[in-house]
Design an enzyme around this catalytic site. Sequence first.
Site, PDB file in Angstrom:
ATOM      1  N   GLN D  40      64.705 -19.033  45.082  1.00  0.00           N
ATOM      2  CA  GLN D  40      65.366 -19.311  43.813  1.00  0.00           C
ATOM      3  C   GLN D  40      66.415 -20.413  43.943  1.00  0.00           C
ATOM      4  O   GLN D  40      66.840 -20.760  45.037  1.00  0.00           O
ATOM      5  CB  GLN D  40      66.013 -18.032  43.281  1.00  0.00           C
ATOM      6  CG  GLN D  40      66.842 -17.286  44.301  1.00  0.00           C
ATOM      7  CD  GLN D  40      66.864 -15.792  44.056  1.00  0.00           C
ATOM      8  OE1 GLN D  40      66.571 -15.327  42.957  1.00  0.00           O
ATOM      9  NE2 GLN D  40      67.221 -15.037  45.057  1.00  0.00           N
ATOM     10  N   ASP D 146      62.948  -7.042  52.575  1.00  0.00           N
ATOM     11  CA  ASP D 146      62.479  -6.432  51.344  1.00  0.00           C
ATOM     12  C   ASP D 146      62.995  -4.999  51.314  1.00  0.00           C
ATOM     13  O   ASP D 146      62.865  -4.253  52.291  1.00  0.00           O
ATOM     14  CB  ASP D 146      60.942  -6.455  51.349  1.00  0.00           C
ATOM     15  CG  ASP D 146      60.354  -5.719  50.176  1.00  0.00           C
ATOM     16  OD1 ASP D 146      59.896  -6.388  49.226  1.00  0.00           O
ATOM     17  OD2 ASP D 146      60.347  -4.462  50.210  1.00  0.00           O
ATOM     18  N   ASP D 164      70.444  -2.527  42.773  1.00  0.00           N
ATOM     19  CA  ASP D 164      71.149  -3.664  42.148  1.00  0.00           C
ATOM     20  C   ASP D 164      70.176  -4.844  42.135  1.00  0.00           C
ATOM     21  O   ASP D 164      70.395  -5.867  42.766  1.00  0.00           O
ATOM     22  CB  ASP D 164      72.403  -3.968  42.975  1.00  0.00           C
ATOM     23  CG  ASP D 164      73.282  -5.012  42.306  1.00  0.00           C
ATOM     24  OD1 ASP D 164      73.052  -5.326  41.126  1.00  0.00           O
ATOM     25  OD2 ASP D 164      74.194  -5.529  42.999  1.00  0.00           O
TER      26      ASP D 164
END
Lengths: 317, 317, 317, 317
Positions: D40, D146, D164
């Site tokens: 990202q 992960d 979260d």
Amino acid sequence: NGNAVGGQRKSCWYEEEIEENLRWCFALNSILHTGASQYQDIQLLDTKPFGKALVIDGKLQSAEIDEFVYHESLVHPPLLSHPNPKTIFIMGGGEGSTAREILRHKTVQKLVMCDIDQEVVEFCKSYLAVNREAFCDPRLELVINDARAELERREELYDVIIGDLADPIEGGPCYQLYTKSFYEFTVKPRLSKGGIFVTQAGPAGIFSHTEVFSCIYNTLRQVFSHVVPYSAHIPSYADTWGWVMASDFPLMLNADELDLRIKLRIKGENRYIDGKTFTSASTLSKAVRNSLDNETHVYTEGNARFIYGHGTAYKHK
Amino acid sequence: NGNAVGGQRKSCWYEEEIEENLRWCFALNSILHTGASQYQDIQLLDTKPFGKALVIDGKLQSAEIDEFVYHESLVHPPLLSHPNPKTIFIMGGGEGSTAREILRHKTVQKLVMCDIDQEVVEFCKSYLAVNREAFCDPRLELVINDARAELERREELYDVIIGDLADPIEGGPCYQLYTKSFYEFTVKPRLSKGGIFVTQAGPAGIFSHTEVFSCIYNTLRQVFSHVVPYSAHIPSYADTWGWVMASDFPLMLNADELDLRIKLRIKGENRYIDGKTFTSASTLSKAVRNSLDNETHVYTEGNARFIYGHGTAYKHK
Amino acid sequence: NGNAVGGQRKSCWYEEEIEENLRWCFALNSILHTGASQYQDIQLLDTKPFGKALVIDGKLQSAEIDEFVYHESLVHPPLLSHPNPKTIFIMGGGEGSTAREILRHKTVQKLVMCDIDQEVVEFCKSYLAVNREAFCDPRLELVINDARAELERREELYDVIIGDLADPIEGGPCYQLYTKSFYEFTVKPRLSKGGIFVTQAGPAGIFSHTEVFSCIYNTLRQVFSHVVPYSAHIPSYADTWGWVMASDFPLMLNADELDLRIKLRIKGENRYIDGKTFTSASTLSKAVRNSLDNETHVYTEGNARFIYGHGTAYKHK
Amino acid sequence: NGNAVGGQRKSCWYEEEIEENLRWCFALNSILHTGASQYQDIQLLDTKPFGKALVIDGKLQSAEIDEFVYHESLVHPPLLSHPNPKTIFIMGGGEGSTAREILRHKTVQKLVMCDIDQEVVEFCKSYLAVNREAFCDPRLELVINDARAELERREELYDVIIGDLADPIEGGPCYQLYTKSFYEFTVKPRLSKGGIFVTQAGPAGIFSHTEVFSCIYNTLRQVFSHVVPYSAHIPSYADTWGWVMASDFPLMLNADELDLRIKLRIKGENRYIDGKTFTSASTLSKAVRNSLDNETHVYTEGNARFIYGHGTAYKHK
């Protein structure tokens, strides 16, 4: 011509500066109607995210899909807290939605709605189909006048008086309808025994509640012995909004009793307010509670507190 | 209600992404009409800076206050360069403004306007008052068809053929109307002796001319012996725009002679084009001239060049 | 956290209100530097469509990719029209780009640059790498002062005086540097024999030229016997821009001779100005020509004409 | 240069499309840092209305002035409902604020934070001063992996497990961490006796709660015997946000007891959560309550429900 073609369809937008540094923008389907009164500009927009939106002087007043949160919160808690509300007075409310919610109460026999701006009232009467029935209800007496002058002129008493006014604003006359002296010498004398006053009270978010909400609360606390602030998030406002109820008599707030009275007294089904919702709405968060407890400012004629963007006189009262 | 008041009136905006990283936004008075055809979405907006604006698929086509720059530039140079233009063919042009300018020429006896999108034509006929007279002119023959098919179907010759089409676009059929083979085998055979072809040719700014302008120029250079590119700044497009004239006969471009022909042949007064204006418009700046001279790309069926945002097929031809 | 994810990357934008109802928005890579002087706020932005952009008081001054159009147009026509320009005076020009273009002329022996805002000059010196060499050139004398006071204080004469100032603005002192009396009694006496004055002259688009361009032209026409207006489209300004040259001696404007002088006198290659470009730039379109011919307004101390958004005093002169 | 001057200072804006037809825009002071990981894009912005803002892939993650509402709401209700929370596991949480709130609890002896994106973690460690201390706390074990794989790999049990994570998104792997099978076979087996699971649960506004909040609630209801949804308005998100706590043991929610435990167990003072605030937050409004009661959708591997704008795979888990 040459500049053609695309795929980019969301090209028309309504844009509002919520604060100086914060904008809130809705894609538009169309601009349905525009008008102007001696006091303000009026627009009815068809927005994609929130349906039809009433905009006055470039500020969103109410949006089709969530105005019920505002109007149910303004109307039902005070009417339900009262044992038997028969006569009601609205200061402002020209849009008609506040009247609509009030007239759902079977106990109500007489409703005076006093708005200063005839054009806004006519505009809403013509274009807001959802309130058409309310405007025709024989219990409604519609008066075009300054709310203060009208209240002072009248001699009858009201079970509930509702302030559906613009926020207190710099240079505008509306803050006079939020002052201690107005509450003490104009509103309170017009309440019947057990009477309740309620007012919209501006933004009530975790930060924004210090703009006017806490002061309105504190001002009412100077005048009435029972004062109940409450709030709800309204998506189209991009904020949590506040209201304050006040009375010299204890306010009935029990969730189960509220639910019972809703069933007995209100025609049709509420979309927002019920007993638990009001319990939650009137239980403010820590930060807001602390601010309200510690607020010392009192609105007086010569000492108003203001919120953003309200430079123009606004007399929609 | 409480959220009231302001002074911020410019709350409705039209927004266009001129490029991916560049936006151009007009304050709106109203959204006059919206429609849709099988090919595209159509809007007529009333904008504050540029008056009424025709928007197709989210892209501005033409704006009331400066469409004359585009349409006079497209029409008058080729018609004035021709000794006696009697028959004209427009590919596209559904808005009607190109026809309007052509029909001001007293020499014109027959005008064929061929647009593929009936709804756009009907929309413009209904709402663009400025072109109403043109749509009623008995010299106008309006055809709804693909421009290529129509040109191939017809046997008559034209003194001037005008390309008032969308830019060549990726995945769209319009680029076929900008290819060497189309110019060579469809357009040229339909020109009479001394005939002139002109096409809008996309953005022609100091940087943007490399998108399609230089290629259209170079492609026409492969097919015609005389090719004249020219450009003009159009405020509502936020760019300089380009056109290219082409012929196998020398083009008359002398400023004084153009002025004379304008006086003799055109009804009413031009707002943009005169002899000196065309001299300036056809004298390109150094950077653009150099790009055009050095351009090697030729549009062919299998090898188009595209401009931003044109992902959807566009058939307004 | 929960609000995550997207794909929408162009989230930061620079937005400018070109006029009250017209916005121009560039996607941002970053905000490189911000500063403030006693006169104005300064920002250096890295924009996606136009590269680095210098913004003063919220208005774009110049953008990396096309500032050469503005600065070549301001500098080269007057210097090339002069037979042998040795001494030059710049009013304003703190950015350094005007000096950079002047110092490319081999004939130039002395250049005075007089800007009132030391912080702007320091900011540009530090951050605009493209002008670094110019700021170090021994021919440059940099003065921080009001341009009028400085011109009046000096006794030497200049071959070319260049006005690289803000537009005449309401309430600001800059319009004093556009008045007939300033041109007559301050500028003209400081020009040597054959001397040329040039000034940037605001927007010069098909509509925008009436804001200040036509008045500056007409004012100079009252003072000098030879006055040449010219214009060029600057993409990052979203408009065509104007300049006016003036002299009491005939101005050399022949395209071939300009090209020859460029070759002989200018180091490096121009990106924008050559003979043909200037011919085009100085041949105004019909509407602009007519406005200029018919303009009657003359700037005087008590009678300025203004353009949009210039409410704050601006002393970058 | 000429284009100068203004007064319009708020020229740089961050803009987010909250929904397709809804934009939320903050004036910018600066763009502090930008970065990118394999998963990202990351930005740290300095915004005028909300302070420093962490933006991932063009979506606001958290803002300096109100992130405490989100993080206190996520962390304190489950830790306070537990009699003695010693070991905690965070899925995601790379920003560090969740860890910061957990580490304020004196009972906590071990905290595992498992985020998949090392660059986000490093970015936040470097730039978010407010969480610096948390990142250095010896009780914190930071794992880059992960979350599902990590939970399955570990054999120890946790008193509280905290989700979260990004909302369940189309085409992204995160929805796997919201499925019934994940809760049943991965999360529940890793909870110690009396253990509590909590997850952020997306928008919970009067309309937006149907996007994912009601489904997350209903999915957890299939797996745990005690499930408590709650919500709070977060100004910078322009919405009310939701969380859901779940356990197979009764959850302690008494306001007075919560206040007592806050005093005994938490270092420093909470800014948002106390007993009454939680009572209000966990008493949902009528419309939301009804939707939750009537929700029938259950997240399974092959049957996700999604929210707007989440087209890109997001693996910040």
